[in-house]
Design an enzyme around this catalytic site. Structure first.
Site, PDB file in Angstrom:
ATOM      1  N   ASP A   1       0.858  -1.180   0.000  1.00 30.70           N
ATOM      2  CA  ASP A   1       0.000   0.000   0.000  1.00 30.70           C
ATOM      3  C   ASP A   1       0.895   1.231   0.000  1.00 30.70           C
ATOM      4  OD1 ASP A   1      -2.753   1.271   0.397  1.00 30.70           O
ATOM      5  OD2 ASP A   1      -1.621   2.112   2.081  1.00 30.70           O
TER       6      ASP A   1
ATOM      7  N   GLU B   1      -1.519  -1.644  -6.189  1.00 27.25           N
ATOM      8  CA  GLU B   1      -2.778  -1.033  -6.596  1.00 27.25           C
ATOM      9  C   GLU B   1      -2.601  -0.264  -7.892  1.00 27.25           C
ATOM     10  OE1 GLU B   1      -5.384   0.135  -2.817  1.00 27.25           O
ATOM     11  OE2 GLU B   1      -3.382   1.015  -2.749  1.00 27.25           O
TER      12      GLU B   1
ATOM     13  N   ASP C   1      -3.478   1.836   6.821  1.00 30.68           N
ATOM     14  CA  ASP C   1      -2.515   1.367   5.833  1.00 30.68           C
ATOM     15  C   ASP C   1      -2.193  -0.111   6.039  1.00 30.68           C
ATOM     16  OD1 ASP C   1      -2.443   3.913   4.776  1.00 30.68           O
ATOM     17  OD2 ASP C   1      -0.726   4.525   5.987  1.00 30.68           O
TER      18      ASP C   1
END
Length: 596
Positions: free
Chosen positions: A227, A323, A405
């Site tokens: 992340d 991502e 997170d």
């Protein structure tokens, strides 16, 4: 021409080496890169000249069959035309023999690619933003580069020098005997070399076909979810549930003070002006070079940090999940744009792409709309909203509390386990099947009261947890789809839970009525305050004016009538506010009685 075919077991990689060319070597490099720019500008002018000529002829009414024919902008056609023109064109006839033919071929190839991209973009065959007509490259703004594909390209024995066509032998800034050993062992073959001026230094990039010796990842059966963020550059969690983070060094923020100082120095010097043709002074060139060194150092520090991070992750885990971030949209946030650009999210993903491929690992890119931060990593229930300012994720369904997170990284690791079967994953049971568009419950639903009464529309009355009064909750019924199956998506006119405590809910039909009542009450309060202020001002003015008259020092002032009117206006305004507030209170009391 025979098409290049990669040998089995080899990969195409690049080695970027710094050069120490010296004064004569720098002059030759500048000549070659300048020749590439001149050839590019010649090709652009040669092709676009027919475009303007045809446009002028059409304006004169000349027929299509009599117009100037189009000129082909393929690389073969540009080469043929340039080889005929370089002997007679005064721009090239006196010096074209000083440089390698690869310098001119570089400019012609770039021009051919530019015209091809423009034609495909105009016809809709090229994806991405629209490409414009190729323009001329100026001396100041053009990137100095030249590519060699033929001729002698080799690293000399000892690894201290490199030989390029027509440039001769140039000293390398660093000692690279390892490349010489790979060439002698037959595990590396140089395909091309590109010289480029970057950060006030010369570099050469060797495109090679190399047998990579990098082994598989140390933990091939473990997946890691990454992340990316601003507070921490990367928070990653593996499929075993272990989380860690890479701190964000913020190299640009650390250099802002020095950048401001050097930029002020540049602004005080006499710089170039394209409108008037004014050239930059020597002091401006010196100050601009000092400012560029600060930018170059920040770029080098950022690249070093990202390379170390991506190499460590690719060498450790067999599956990496990242991502698909909308970085261009994130940069529209003017409060975080500088920090997001400094973090270089796109560069991290680019490096992970080729480094995982070199080690035979998997790289999984999560969907852009996957709610990694809003979904609970323990039970799989997703929140409807999670503002960016909320840094701690608290699940209202299972009670899990952890950093947002860390929660996102665990969800990405679990996504890899579901998609590829790699790792054990942290979430037990099957993956949730609900769409992210569904509004999940924010707290565990309470059992219905035994004496609950039903209202209209299937609404069940339940006690409110805050005030203890009754509230209505809409029971959503399945809405038949067009295919005949039933779906659990709420209908367009469905209403969320309506609280008797006045909490703000979405899709509530009475929301407009509540807003009108609130505005009416606020208007009454404003009238009361305004009337009180006017009355107070009139009273003070009256006291100051009447005091001398009461003491017998002055006669009765004639403007006392105006002050009396001012006090009367204050009384009227305050009275109107009081009446409006009383009326609103009675209306709310009647509404509460009717609801009970």
């Amino acid at each position: 021409m025979k098409k290049f075919q990669q040998r089995p077991g080899f990969q195409l990689v690049a080695h970027k080496l710094a050069l120490d060319p010296g004064a004569e070597g720098s002059r030759r490099l500048m000549s070659h890169t300048g020749a590439a720019r001149a050839a590019y500008n010649w090709a652009v002018g040669w092709v676009t000249a027919t475009w303007w000529q045809r446009g002028a002829e059409q304006s004169y009414g000349i027929g299509e069959d009599r117009l100037t024919p189009w000129r082909d902008f393929s690389l073969y056609a540009l080469r043929k035309a340039f080889n005929e023109a370089k002997h007679t064109d005064p721009r090239f006839s006196s010096w074209w023999e000083e440089n390698s033919k690869e310098a001119y071929n570089t400019g012609l190839a770039n021009a051919s690619a530019a015209f091809t991209n423009y034609a495909k973009s105009k016809s809709g065959k090229r994806k991405g933003r629209k490409m414009g007509i190729p323009r001329f490259k100026t001396l100041r703004r053009a990137r100095r580069t030249c590519r060699f594909t033929t001729g002698v390209i080799r690293i000399e024995a000892g690894g201290r020098h490199i030989t390029l066509p027509r440039l001769g032998t140039i000293r390398l800034h660093e000692h690279r005997p390892d490349l010489v050993a790979l060439v002698e062992a037959g595990e590396l073959r140089i395909l091309s070399a590109t010289v480029r001026l970057e950060h006030e230094r010369w570099f050469v990039s060797l495109q090679v076909e190399q047998r990579l010796q990098a082994g598989p990842a140390r933990r091939p059966d473990t997946a890691v979810g990454i992340d990316l963020g601003v507070r921490a550059l990367a928070v990653y969690a593996d499929s075993d549930g272990t989380t860690a983070e890479e701190p964000n060094p913020r190299h640009l923020d650390a250099a802002l003070k020095q950048l401001r100082r050097t930029s002020r120095t540049v602004s005080r010097r006499q710089g170039p002006d394209r409108r008037t043709g004014q050239k930059a002074s020597k002091r401006w060139e010196k100050a601009n070079t000092a400012r560029n060194k600060v930018h170059h150092r920040v770029a080098n520090l950022r690249a070093d940090t990202i390379h170390k991070l991506t190499t460590r992750l690719a060498a450790e885990y067999g599956t990496v999940v990242v991502e698909d971030l909308n970085v261009a949209g994130m940069l529209l946030n003017r409060r975080l744009a500088r920090q997001i650009a400094d973090a270089a999210f796109g560069e991290i993903r680019r490096q992970l792409t080729y480094k995982t491929a070199q080690r035979g690992s998997r790289l999984i890119v999560a969907d852009r709309w996957y709610p990694s931060s809003k979904t609970c990593s323990g039970c799989g229930v997703a929140k409807a909203k999670l503002p960016l300012g909320v840094r701690v994720f608290a699940c209202d369904h299972c009670g899990l509390v952890l950093d947002r997170d860390d929660n996102a990284a665990l969800n990405l690791a679990a996504l890899a386990a579901r998609n590829t079967g790699t790792g054990s994953g942290r979430r037990p049971g099957p993956p949730p099947t609900r769409s992210r568009s569904l509004v999940e419950p924010t707290r565990r639903p309470a059992p219905p009261a035994p004496a609950a009464r039903r209202g209209r529309g299937g609404q069940v009355a339940q006690p409110c947890r805050t005030s203890g009064r009754q509230k209505r909750e809409t029971v959503l019924k399945p809405k038949p789809s067009s295919s005949g199956d039933e779906t659990d998506l709420p209908g367009r006119n469905a209403r969320n839970t309506e609280s008797c405590c006045g909490s703000r809910q979405r899709n509530y039909p009475g929301r407009v009525r509540d807003k009108t009542q609130a505005n009416s009450a606020a208007a009454g309060d404003r009238l009361i305050r305004a009337g009180a202020i006017v009355f107070f001002v009139g009273a003070v003015a009256t006291l100051v004016t009447v005091a001398p008259f009461l003491l017998g020092t002055t006669p009765f002032p004639t403007f006392m009538f105006g002050l009396s009117m001012l006090m009367g206006v204050g009384f009227l305004v305050a009275g109107a506010g009081v009446l409006r507030s009383v009326a609103e209170g009675r209306r709310q009391a009647r509404a509460a009685t009717a609801a009970e």
